[in-house]
Design an enzyme around this catalytic site. Structure first.
Site, PDB file in Angstrom:
ATOM      1  N   ARG A   2      78.862 -21.359 104.832  1.00 52.30           N
ATOM      2  CA  ARG A   2      78.494 -19.666 104.585  1.00 52.30           C
ATOM      3  C   ARG A   2      76.550 -19.385 104.422  1.00 52.30           C
ATOM      4  NH1 ARG A   2      81.595 -15.690 100.913  1.00 52.30           N
ATOM      5  NH2 ARG A   2      79.868 -14.320 101.751  1.00 52.30           N
ATOM      6  N   ASP A  12      70.982 -14.907  92.419  1.00 53.61           N
ATOM      7  CA  ASP A  12      71.596 -16.446  93.238  1.00 53.61           C
ATOM      8  C   ASP A  12      70.778 -17.437  92.887  1.00 53.61           C
ATOM      9  OD1 ASP A  12      72.962 -14.197  94.901  1.00 53.61           O
ATOM     10  OD2 ASP A  12      71.426 -13.930  96.353  1.00 53.61           O
ATOM     11  N   ARG A  68      82.253  -5.611  91.814  1.00 57.63           N
ATOM     12  CA  ARG A  68      80.931  -5.310  93.099  1.00 57.63           C
ATOM     13  C   ARG A  68      82.294  -4.023  94.193  1.00 57.63           C
ATOM     14  NH1 ARG A  68      79.778 -10.803  96.880  1.00 57.63           N
ATOM     15  NH2 ARG A  68      77.539  -9.584  97.497  1.00 57.63           N
ATOM     16  N   LYS A 123      69.576 -15.993 105.492  1.00 57.44           N
ATOM     17  CA  LYS A 123      71.085 -15.394 105.752  1.00 57.44           C
ATOM     18  C   LYS A 123      70.869 -14.093 105.009  1.00 57.44           C
ATOM     19  CE  LYS A 123      74.149 -16.305 101.792  1.00 57.44           C
ATOM     20  NZ  LYS A 123      74.684 -14.771 101.051  1.00 57.44           N
ATOM     21  N   ASN A 124      70.179 -13.242 103.798  1.00 52.76           N
ATOM     22  CA  ASN A 124      70.345 -12.103 103.764  1.00 52.76           C
ATOM     23  C   ASN A 124      69.500 -11.372 104.249  1.00 52.76           C
ATOM     24  OD1 ASN A 124      72.665 -13.019 101.813  1.00 52.76           O
ATOM     25  ND2 ASN A 124      71.578 -12.699 100.305  1.00 52.76           N
ATOM     26  N   CYS A 153      85.834  -9.871  94.587  1.00 52.93           N
ATOM     27  CA  CYS A 153      85.342 -10.471  94.845  1.00 52.93           C
ATOM     28  C   CYS A 153      85.147 -12.062  93.787  1.00 52.93           C
ATOM     29  CB  CYS A 153      84.029 -10.497  96.238  1.00 52.93           C
ATOM     30  SG  CYS A 153      82.620 -11.031  95.081  1.00 52.93           S
TER      31      CYS A 153
HETATM   32  N1  EPU Z   1      76.473  -2.196  92.470  1.00 50.56           N
HETATM   33  C1  EPU Z   1      77.576  -0.913  92.292  1.00 50.56           C
HETATM   34  N2  EPU Z   1      77.770  -0.178  93.226  1.00 50.56           N
HETATM   35  C2  EPU Z   1      77.335  -0.194  94.005  1.00 50.56           C
HETATM   36  C3  EPU Z   1      76.313  -1.166  95.019  1.00 50.56           C
HETATM   37  C4  EPU Z   1      76.695  -2.197  93.631  1.00 50.56           C
HETATM   38  O1  EPU Z   1      77.927  -0.694  91.017  1.00 50.56           O
HETATM   39  O2  EPU Z   1      78.028   1.035  95.118  1.00 50.56           O
HETATM   40  C5  EPU Z   1      76.293  -3.141  91.536  1.00 50.56           C
HETATM   41  C6  EPU Z   1      77.913  -4.469  91.735  1.00 50.56           C
HETATM   42  O3  EPU Z   1      78.293  -4.151  91.631  1.00 50.56           O
HETATM   43  C7  EPU Z   1      75.876  -5.278  90.881  1.00 50.56           C
HETATM   44  C8  EPU Z   1      75.087  -4.032  91.880  1.00 50.56           C
HETATM   45  O4  EPU Z   1      74.936  -3.863  91.532  1.00 50.56           O
HETATM   46  O5  EPU Z   1      76.966  -4.871  89.737  1.00 50.56           O
HETATM   47  C9  EPU Z   1      73.755  -5.454  91.881  1.00 50.56           C
HETATM   48  O6  EPU Z   1      74.477  -5.400  93.272  1.00 50.56           O
HETATM   49  P1  EPU Z   1      74.175  -5.165  94.932  1.00 50.56           P
HETATM   50  O7  EPU Z   1      75.000  -4.806  95.436  1.00 50.56           O
HETATM   51  O8  EPU Z   1      72.806  -5.629  94.983  1.00 50.56           O
HETATM   52  O9  EPU Z   1      74.601  -6.234  95.277  1.00 50.56           O
HETATM   53  P2  EPU Z   1      75.005  -7.058  97.354  1.00 50.56           P
HETATM   54  O10 EPU Z   1      74.500  -5.911  98.181  1.00 50.56           O
HETATM   55  O11 EPU Z   1      76.311  -6.592  97.451  1.00 50.56           O
HETATM   56  C10 EPU Z   1      73.348  -8.255  97.335  1.00 50.56           C
HETATM   57  C11 EPU Z   1      72.831 -10.179  98.068  1.00 50.56           C
HETATM   58  C12 EPU Z   1      73.728 -10.593  97.074  1.00 50.56           C
HETATM   59  C13 EPU Z   1      73.180 -11.013  96.107  1.00 50.56           C
HETATM   60  C14 EPU Z   1      72.945  -9.640  95.615  1.00 50.56           C
HETATM   61  C15 EPU Z   1      71.795  -9.282  94.084  1.00 50.56           C
HETATM   62  C16 EPU Z   1      73.716  -9.395 100.461  1.00 50.56           C
HETATM   63  C17 EPU Z   1      74.268  -9.923 101.903  1.00 50.56           C
HETATM   64  N3  EPU Z   1      74.625  -9.971  99.150  1.00 50.56           N
HETATM   65  O12 EPU Z   1      74.843  -8.001  97.237  1.00 50.56           O
HETATM   66  O13 EPU Z   1      73.703 -12.758  98.043  1.00 50.56           O
HETATM   67  O14 EPU Z   1      73.729 -11.710  94.763  1.00 50.56           O
HETATM   68  O15 EPU Z   1      72.496  -8.507  96.488  1.00 50.56           O
HETATM   69  O16 EPU Z   1      70.635  -9.553  94.566  1.00 50.56           O
HETATM   70  O17 EPU Z   1      71.912  -9.517 100.645  1.00 50.56           O
HETATM   71  C18 EPU Z   1      74.545 -14.682  98.175  1.00 50.56           C
HETATM   72  O18 EPU Z   1      74.067 -14.766  98.805  1.00 50.56           O
HETATM   73  O19 EPU Z   1      74.987 -15.984  97.332  1.00 50.56           O
HETATM   74  C19 EPU Z   1      74.688 -12.885  96.997  1.00 50.56           C
HETATM   75  C20 EPU Z   1      75.474 -13.094  96.975  1.00 50.56           C
END
Ligand code: EPU
Length: 416
Positions: free
Chosen positions: A395, A303, A120, A22-23, A115
């Site tokens: 999802r 995850d 996030r 998915k990701n 969320c």
């Molecule tokens: N963060 C910030 N600022 C930003 C972006 C992130 O502070 O601008 C923080 C977040 O709040 C969090 C940490 O950095 O505490 C890591 O978040 P990240 O941005 O890496 O997460 P994401 O990109 O929103 C993806 C996956 C998630 C997975 C996370 C961590 C996708 C579509 N989603 O989310 O997947 O948990 O990386 O590996 O790739 C899932 O599949 O169930 C899922 C939630």
């Protein structure tokens, strides 16, 4: 709304094939925005998030022909807005921001808000785009991004955000000059996107490391690509096999990307063997409590935290589980407790004291992986477990009920 009904207690047996990740599929679909023409994507998993992404890209003029491979025609780009209605159901919709500013020089994307698993924010995405010359304003909940031209930049992320790294990489591939992203996310899904971009003609160095160097090119071509298998789906079946003391071979598994997970299962007493692309969980062996701490890749993935916690709830001894990525990712704890698990949470730390047996009950969760952990626990619980809010599972898990039933689980989906 449907629910999943499980009669627990049967060991799983047989073979299960892992679907596309998915990701990885989500950013790769967004990346098709970057080059006009027809892209061919194989191994795109049949998931609700993928259907949502196709609807979103459809609003921007892209057309799809379902099949294997999926054809994505991005010849005509007619819109550049990701509405609140979409982003609020799927945060990954924010992944259109980078490619839209790169191709259309503008984007209007609803700010995701908080969320179920944490605040996030997307500040790192925006900071990086601004460094590339994008003007960002916030208007009625929407991020309005505009750029006359994008230029290369040195960007150091405060935290190695996965979708942030992906957004910035997708913007940088069409920028003038070289962009360097320091403290980049190294997750395999980021690598898969980088490889897809490379097939499109992008020039990216350092793939799989924490420094990505992207030399902008004037244009990209449509590409043919096969999405990598889903490491979290594979890990979830590992947990399901182990908790039922079953004998299961997981095929099409990205074994190399599961090192931290496999190590912890092994430490916990799960008997495993692996080839390059398959993992077998062998029946027998006693589960022992082990500690985990979530960490960006190559550490133990957040995850997989909830599913591992379900496993630990029936292990001998205690397990300390520390969640370091998201501030609110223990929503499954109170539901696991309804099944009889003994778990105490203090801040970002959960202490699980293993029980001999869980008892079935109606449960529900607020996010995808939490819901998966309840299915894993339900497979081992005595009696009937009903998992409500099945849309979370839709999802991210392709044919979950069918795959588990084929392994011998007594599981069905019924209209609630
Ligand atoms: N963060 C910030 N600022 C930003 C972006 C992130 O502070 O601008 C923080 C977040 O709040 C969090 C940490 O950095 O505490 C890591 O978040 P990240 O941005 O890496 O997460 P994401 O990109 O929103 C993806 C996956 C998630 C997975 C996370 C961590 C996708 C579509 N989603 O989310 O997947 O948990 O990386 O590996 O790739 C899932 O599949 O169930 C899922 C939630």
């Amino acid at each position: 709304m449907d629910k999943i009904v499980i009669e627990g207690g049967l060991p799983l047996n047989g073979e299960v094939k892992i679907s596309g990740a998915k990701n990885a599929a989500l950013p790769i679909l967004a990346a098709t925005l970057l080059a006009p023409g027809v892209h061919r994507l194989a191994n795109v998993p049949p998931l609700a998030d993928i259907r949502t992404t196709k609807r979103l890209l459809g609003l921007m003029g892209l057309q799809f022909e379902d099949g294997e491979p999926l054809l994505v025609d991005s010849t005509h780009l007619t819109g550049w807005m990701a509405p609140y209605e979409t982003v609020k159901t799927m945060r990954a919709a924010v992944l259109v921001l980078g490619p839209l500013v790169a191709r259309a020089r503008q984007a209007s994307v609803s700010l995701p808000g908080g969320c179920a698993i944490g605040a996030r924010p997307i500040d790192q995405h925006l900071k990086g785009l601004e460094a590339m010359g994008v003007k960002i304003t916030l208007n009625q909940g929407y991020v309005e991004a505009k750029a006359k031209r994008l230029h290369g930049a040195e960007i150091t992320l405060d935290t190695p955000t996965v979708t942030g790294t992906e957004n910035l990489m997708m913007a940088a591939v069409l920028a003038d000059g070289t962009t360097r992203i320091h403290n980049a996310a190294q997750e395999p899904e980021v690598m898969d996107l980088a490889r897809f971009l490379t097939v499109m003609g992008a020039k990216i160095e350092g793939i799989g490391t924490d420094v990505l160097t992207i030399h902008g090119v004037p244009e990209l071509q449509p590409a043919t690509y096969t999405i990598m298998p889903d490491r979290i789906e594979a890990g979830t079946y590992l947990a399901a096999a182990a908790i039922t003391k079953g004998q299961v071979t997981i095929t099409n598994a990205p074994v190399a990307h599961l090192s931290a997970v496999l190590e912890k299962f092994h430490e916990a007493g799960v008997r495993l063997s692996a080839t390059e692309s398959s993992i077998t969980v062998h029946a027998g062996g006693n589960l022992t409590g082990v500690d985990i701490r979530t960490h960006p890749y190559p550490g133990f993935p957040t995850d997989m935290q909830a599913q591992f916690m379900a496993l630990m709830s029936v292990a001998r001894g205690a397990s300390v589980i520390t969640e370091t990525i998201f501030e609110n990712r223990f929503m499954h704890v109170s539901e696991l407790k309804r099944l009889g698990a003994d778990i105490t949470v203090t801040g970002n730390l959960a202490v699980v004291r293993g029980r001999r047996q869980l008892q079935g009950a109606p449960v529900m969760a607020t996010d995808l992986r939490a819901s998966a952990s309840l299915v894993v626990a339900g497979l081992a619980a005595a009696g009937t477990t009903e998992v409500l809010r099945v849309y979370h599972l839709d999802r991210g898990y392709a044919q979950l009920v069918e795959k588990l039933a084929a392994l011998g689980a007594r599981i069905k989906r019924v209209a609630a």
